[in-house]
Design an enzyme around this catalytic site. Structure first.
Site, PDB file in Angstrom:
ATOM      1  CD  GLN A 103      -2.588   1.429   2.518  1.00  0.00           C
ATOM      2  OE1 GLN A 103      -1.987   1.546   3.584  1.00  0.00           O
ATOM      3  NE2 GLN A 103      -3.906   1.476   2.436  1.00  0.00           N
ATOM      4  CE1 TYR A 186      -2.243   8.722   7.985  1.00  0.00           C
ATOM      5  CE2 TYR A 186      -4.095   7.311   7.476  1.00  0.00           C
ATOM      6  CZ  TYR A 186      -3.117   7.716   8.352  1.00  0.00           C
ATOM      7  OH  TYR A 186      -3.012   7.128   9.590  1.00  0.00           O
ATOM      8  NE  ARG A 332      -8.580  -3.378  14.974  1.00  0.00           N
ATOM      9  CZ  ARG A 332      -9.648  -2.830  15.537  1.00  0.00           C
ATOM     10  NH1 ARG A 332      -9.528  -2.255  16.710  1.00  0.00           N
ATOM     11  NH2 ARG A 332     -10.818  -2.851  14.943  1.00  0.00           N
ATOM     12  CB  CYS A 358      -7.992  -3.804  23.679  1.00  0.00           C
ATOM     13  SG  CYS A 358      -6.362  -4.435  23.186  1.00  0.00           S
ATOM     14  CB  CYS A 362      -2.139  -2.817  17.207  1.00  0.00           C
ATOM     15  SG  CYS A 362      -3.881  -2.549  17.526  1.00  0.00           S
ATOM     16  CB  CYS A 375      -0.918  -7.968  19.623  1.00  0.00           C
ATOM     17  SG  CYS A 375      -2.540  -8.640  20.038  1.00  0.00           S
ATOM     18  CB  ALA A 406       0.476 -11.269  34.655  1.00  0.00           C
ATOM     19  CD  GLU A 425      -7.603 -15.982  41.269  1.00  0.00           C
ATOM     20  OE1 GLU A 425      -6.655 -15.522  40.618  1.00  0.00           O
ATOM     21  OE2 GLU A 425      -8.207 -15.325  42.151  1.00  0.00           O
TER      22      GLU A 425
HETATM   23  C1  LIG Z   1      -1.802  -0.648  14.068  1.00  0.00           C
HETATM   24  C2  LIG Z   1      -2.651  -0.319  12.895  1.00  0.00           C
HETATM   25  C3  LIG Z   1      -2.058   0.093  11.727  1.00  0.00           C
HETATM   26  C4  LIG Z   1      -2.850   0.365  10.603  1.00  0.00           C
HETATM   27  N1  LIG Z   1      -2.232   0.730   9.450  1.00  0.00           N
HETATM   28  C5  LIG Z   1      -2.984   0.955   8.344  1.00  0.00           C
HETATM   29  C6  LIG Z   1      -2.359   1.251   7.112  1.00  0.00           C
HETATM   30  O1  LIG Z   1      -1.143   1.293   6.994  1.00  0.00           O
HETATM   31  N2  LIG Z   1      -3.169   1.476   6.048  1.00  0.00           N
HETATM   32  C7  LIG Z   1      -4.534   1.411   6.119  1.00  0.00           C
HETATM   33  O2  LIG Z   1      -5.213   1.610   5.112  1.00  0.00           O
HETATM   34  N3  LIG Z   1      -5.150   1.118   7.281  1.00  0.00           N
HETATM   35  C8  LIG Z   1      -4.407   0.870   8.383  1.00  0.00           C
HETATM   36  N4  LIG Z   1      -5.026   0.502   9.543  1.00  0.00           N
HETATM   37  C9  LIG Z   1      -6.479   0.275   9.557  1.00  0.00           C
HETATM   38  C10 LIG Z   1      -6.779  -1.203   9.344  1.00  0.00           C
HETATM   39  O3  LIG Z   1      -6.386  -1.613   8.055  1.00  0.00           O
HETATM   40  C11 LIG Z   1      -8.268  -1.546   9.520  1.00  0.00           C
HETATM   41  O4  LIG Z   1      -9.012  -0.831   8.591  1.00  0.00           O
HETATM   42  C12 LIG Z   1      -8.794  -1.238  10.910  1.00  0.00           C
HETATM   43  O5  LIG Z   1      -7.889  -1.653  11.886  1.00  0.00           O
HETATM   44  C13 LIG Z   1     -10.148  -1.924  11.158  1.00  0.00           C
HETATM   45  O6  LIG Z   1     -10.153  -3.261  10.750  1.00  0.00           O
HETATM   46  P1  LIG Z   1      -9.809  -4.508  11.744  1.00  0.00           P
HETATM   47  O7  LIG Z   1     -10.915  -4.577  12.748  1.00  0.00           O
HETATM   48  O8  LIG Z   1      -9.744  -5.718  10.847  1.00  0.00           O
HETATM   49  O9  LIG Z   1      -8.518  -4.202  12.396  1.00  0.00           O
HETATM   50  C14 LIG Z   1      -4.261   0.243  10.672  1.00  0.00           C
HETATM   51  C15 LIG Z   1      -4.853  -0.161  11.869  1.00  0.00           C
HETATM   52  C16 LIG Z   1      -4.062  -0.453  12.966  1.00  0.00           C
HETATM   53  C17 LIG Z   1      -4.738  -0.905  14.216  1.00  0.00           C
HETATM   54  S1  SF4 Z   2      -3.747  -4.892  20.646  1.00  0.00           S
HETATM   55 FE1  SF4 Z   2      -4.175  -6.919  19.764  1.00  0.00          FE
HETATM   56  S2  SF4 Z   2      -6.162  -7.459  20.643  1.00  0.00           S
HETATM   57 FE2  SF4 Z   2      -5.926  -5.274  20.951  1.00  0.00          FE
HETATM   58  S3  SF4 Z   2      -6.847  -4.354  19.130  1.00  0.00           S
HETATM   59 FE3  SF4 Z   2      -4.702  -4.550  18.669  1.00  0.00          FE
HETATM   60  S4  SF4 Z   2      -4.560  -6.504  17.625  1.00  0.00           S
HETATM   61 FE4  SF4 Z   2      -6.531  -6.503  18.675  1.00  0.00          FE
END
Ligand SMILES: Cc1cc2nc3c(=O)[nH]c(=O)nc-3n(C[C@H](O)[C@H](O)[C@H](O)COP(=O)(O)O)c2cc1C
Ligand code: SF4
Length: 722
Positions: A103, A186, A332, A358, A362, A375, A406, A425
């Site tokens: 991308q 962006y 995620r 959460c 990330c 994560c 933990a 526990e």
């Molecule tokens: C850590 C992180 C980095 C991401 N980087 C990008 C990215 O580089 N380009 C993009 O289009 N979306 C990016 N996103 C958005 C994700 O592609 C996605 O649309 C969003 O997290 C929701 O989908 P999911 O529930 O499958 O994570 C990022 C999201 C996260 C959490």
């Molecule tokens: S930290 Fe891990 S569990 Fe939480 S939103 Fe990001 S990918 Fe999902």
């Protein structure tokens, strides 16, 4: 076969995808400082390909590092010297049968680098605290906002070239396709957006003018890479901002992109101005964005990718089989479990570690903290050390005290490695601090992780002892003890009768005092209508959300300058909207009966009957009538740990019993312990386990020492006479 549609191939432009699972772009911020592909990039994407994802779109890669990097260590493709590294990256995915794309993203106004003279579509001062490109704010400094300047026509035309040159390098490196990032505010997205683009020249105003820049980039890529090289475009189908792109323009954009020769549409949602929709936190239900793909598929012939909060293979299969989408996009979910596809293929759905949305690892600990990808529930994410995890040949006996995240994670990894683990526990159920959040509206997904890890511990036959707090004597028989006893609330020193102050643990007025989570029952406190929450741990946000939701009039008092500064920013954004009786974009929860009042830089100076006296930073005092005071101050539970140390037992401490923090830290520290437990059980003078000593040093520390060297002894050994 389980999930027949999910695992069926699909033609995308000139390439055939092996299945319908797409890794939608995720900037893992793990490249070298100069943007060169790192071993971490290779390991991470290779892992996702090994797990069986059919099409991997590598996250944001800038076509021009000089004017914009979205994160401080994103990938770069603005010079030919990046081609060899990118080629190794493509190879790491092809090796496992995946197709892959890069991308290309120019972050424009949302760049992390450069910090000054930042390009955008429009002049503005920007304040987006949940963006990785947010102006850096030092401790206690005031936010002034980041100044953005409008890109000149010459700069736009140069960027058209830079984008297409970068696409050519992506093709040269062996990637099967290229994607343009035109979502989330962006640069390309800002130009396309009716909400953000304020230009009055031929790149602003009408829909046609706003599309001019991205269409010029597409055209230029086609000229450089050939008409058959697949170009995907990711855009926000709806922007969820007043006057922003709506469904009608979302569909019109699809039509125009198809006409321009785009091979597939990767539909996203929202912008940095509407972060809930863009980076859906826990409150967003699975598949809330599927409607966009369903509508788009009715008007275009090219494949459509839907994403956002997709977690269950069953749901993905269903929307594919019903023809609502062509491909399902996971971002995620593949950080939380890159083996999602292969587990689904083998019918091992219960062993999928579902992402709980959460954003703690990330987003917060990676992009916001400017660290490599993390994560909260998968310590192996981005960490190659876990790939080399070894089974022990000489198991040691480990006692883990505390069944919170933990302790459970430590028990899981140590047990996977073959050690003999007993998990104690004191409550009637595993979960620790996570058990309290089960009632917090919108946090139900936390249970996914809890259920997953409890299942894993059962499958691993970990010896679990519930309702049991072990004594020092009981623990002496173990080779190693892990203290994971967590934290508890306390009442800070204050004038007045503190016996009436309610611990937050007892404030969650669950109608079921004993339930699946608390089978042994628990102490509950029935609160009056007006509640003062005192303190600022994560507990305060959850307790406030719960009490406000059941109609209490909540006031939060914190000594800090900003409430919940450590809470993940996008969740805080949603919470603040709820505190003001509103809701984040897309969501429509029942508004709280009363707004939640937050008082910062203030403490409780005195507790009286029916009221409290508050004292601000300027020592001014006010009296507030309340029915109950709930403390959300927490501190580590260290009693057992100190007793064990005094008794000379080998003990280590992890999680909230070191310092109260969140799930990310608990899981990470627990996992690290499980990984480090070693048959030799050696510790350095800092108390850390030594599991990776050089062979000669390990031997020097463990083998019996003979008599010290002397010339006389050496002569004796070789039988020489003097
Ligand atoms: C850590 C992180 C980095 C991401 N980087 C990008 C990215 O580089 N380009 C993009 O289009 N979306 C990016 N996103 C958005 C994700 O592609 C996605 O649309 C969003 O997290 C929701 O989908 P999911 O529930 O499958 O994570 C990022 C999201 C996260 C959490
Ligand atoms: S930290 Fe891990 S569990 Fe939480 S939103 Fe990001 S990918 Fe999902």
């Amino acid at each position: 076969m389980a999930f027949p549609t999910l695992f069926s191939p699909l033609q995308l432009g000139s390439i055939e995808l092996p299945n319908r699972i797409v890794h939608v772009p995720t900037d893992i911020s793990s490249s070298h400082a100069d943007g060169e592909v790192s071993e971490r990039d290779i390991h991470h994407h290779g892992d996702i390909a090994r797990g069986g994802t059919g099409f991997i779109i590598v996250g944001a890669t800038t076509p021009d590092m000089k004017t914009g990097r979205p994160t401080v260590t994103c990938l770069v493709a603005d010079g030919d010297n990046y081609v060899p590294g990118l080629a190794r990256l493509a190879e790491s995915m092809h090796r496992y049968g995946a197709k892959c794309a890069v991308q290309l993203q120019h972050p424009g106004r949302q760049c992390a680098i450069p910090r000054y003279n930042t390009l955008g579509a429009t002049d503005r001062v920007l304040k987006l605290p949940w963006s990785a490109g947010h102006e850096i704010i030092y401790e206690n400094a005031d936010e002034k906002g980041k100044e953005i300047r409008e890109a000149s026509i010459a700069e736009i035309l140069e960027l058209v070239d830079l984008f297409s040159e970068a696409a050519w390098r992506v093709k040269q490196a062996g990637f099967d396709a290229v994607e343009l990032h035109a979502a989330h505010g962006y640069l390309l997205s800002e130009f396309m957006s009716p909400y953000l683009n304020m230009r009055t020249d031929r790149f602003g105003g009408s829909f046609e003018n706003r599309m001019r820049f991205p269409l010029a980039v597409i055209d230029s890529i086609k000229k450089k890479c050939g008409r058959n090289y697949p170009i995907l475009v990711r855009y926000s189908f709806e922007e969820w901002c007043p006057g922003g792109r709506d469904m009608e323009e979302g569909l019109e954009t699809a039509r125009v992109l198809e006409r321009a020769g785009v091979a597939a549409l990767d539909l996203s949602q929202g912008m940095q101005e509407s972060p809930g929709a863009g980076f859906d936190p826990m409150q967003y239900p699975q598949g809330w964005a599927t409607y966009a793909a369903e509508a788009t598929k009715k008007i275009v012939k090219i494949p459509v990718i839907t994403s956002h909060s997709l977690r269950d293979p069953e749901y993905c299969e269903q929307i594919l089989a019903e023809g609502k989408t062509d491909l399902v996009g996971l971002a995620r979910q593949l950080l939380a479990d890159p083996y999602w596809p292969v587990k689904a293929k083998y019918g091992k759905v219960r062993s999928i570690r579902k992402c709980i949305s959460c954003l703690g690892g990330c987003w917060q600990e990676s992009l916001m903290a400017k660290h490599e990808i993390q994560c909260s529930i998968n310590a192996a994410c981005g960490n190659p050390a876990y790939a080399d995890m070894q089974r022990t040949t000489r198991p040691v006996k480990v006692a883990v005290v505390g069944g919170g995240p933990a302790g459970m994670e430590a028990a899981r990894i140590a047990s996977e490695r073959g050690h003999l683990v007993t998990l104690y526990e004191k409550a009637g159920e595993l979960g620790g601090a996570m058990l309290y959040v089960c009632m917090v509206p919108g946090k139900e997904k936390m249970r996914w992780y809890l259920d997953w890890i409890r299942d894993q511990l059962l499958d691993l036959n970990v010896d679990i002892r519930l309702n049991h707090a072990p004594t020092v004597d009981e623990l002496r028989g173990f080779d190693l003890v892990l203290n994971a006893t967590g934290a508890r609330s306390y009442v800070p020193e204050v004038v007045g009768d503190t016996s009436t102050v309610v611990p937050f643990e007892e404030a969650m007025a669950c109608p079921k005092v004993a339930c699946e989570c608390h089978p042994g029952g628990r102490k509950m406190h029935k609160l009056g209508a007006r509640v003062l929450l005192w303190g600022d741990h994560y507990a305060a946000t959850d307790t406030a959300a719960w009490l406000a939701d059941i109609g209490k009039q909540v006031t939060i008092v914190t000594e800090n300058r900003e409430f919940a500064a450590e809470t993940e920013v996008i969740h805080l954004y949603v919470l603040r909207k709820r505190f003001e009786q509103g809701d984040a974009e897309v969501l429509s929860s029942r508004p709280y009966k009363h707004p939640v009042n937050v008082i910062t830089s203030t403490t409780v100076a005195e507790i009286r009957e029916g009221s409290v006296v508050l004292q601000g930073q300027d020592f001014g005092r006010t009296e507030l009538e309340v029915d109950d005071v709930v403390t959300c101050h927490v501190r580590p539970e260290l009693g057992l740990f100190e007793e064990l140390r005094a008794a000379g037992v080998h003990v280590l401490n992890v999680g909230d019993s070191v310092r109260p923090r969140n799930l990310y830290h608990a899981v990470r520290e627990g996992s690290a312990f499980g990984l480090a437990v070693d048959e030799h059980l050696l510790f350095n003078p800092n108390g850390a386990i030594l599991d990776d000593l050089p062979m000669d040093v390990l031997a020097q520390l463990t083998r019996e020492e003979g008599p010290a060297y002397t010339t006389k002894r050496m002569m004796e050994l070789i039988g020489a006479t003097g």
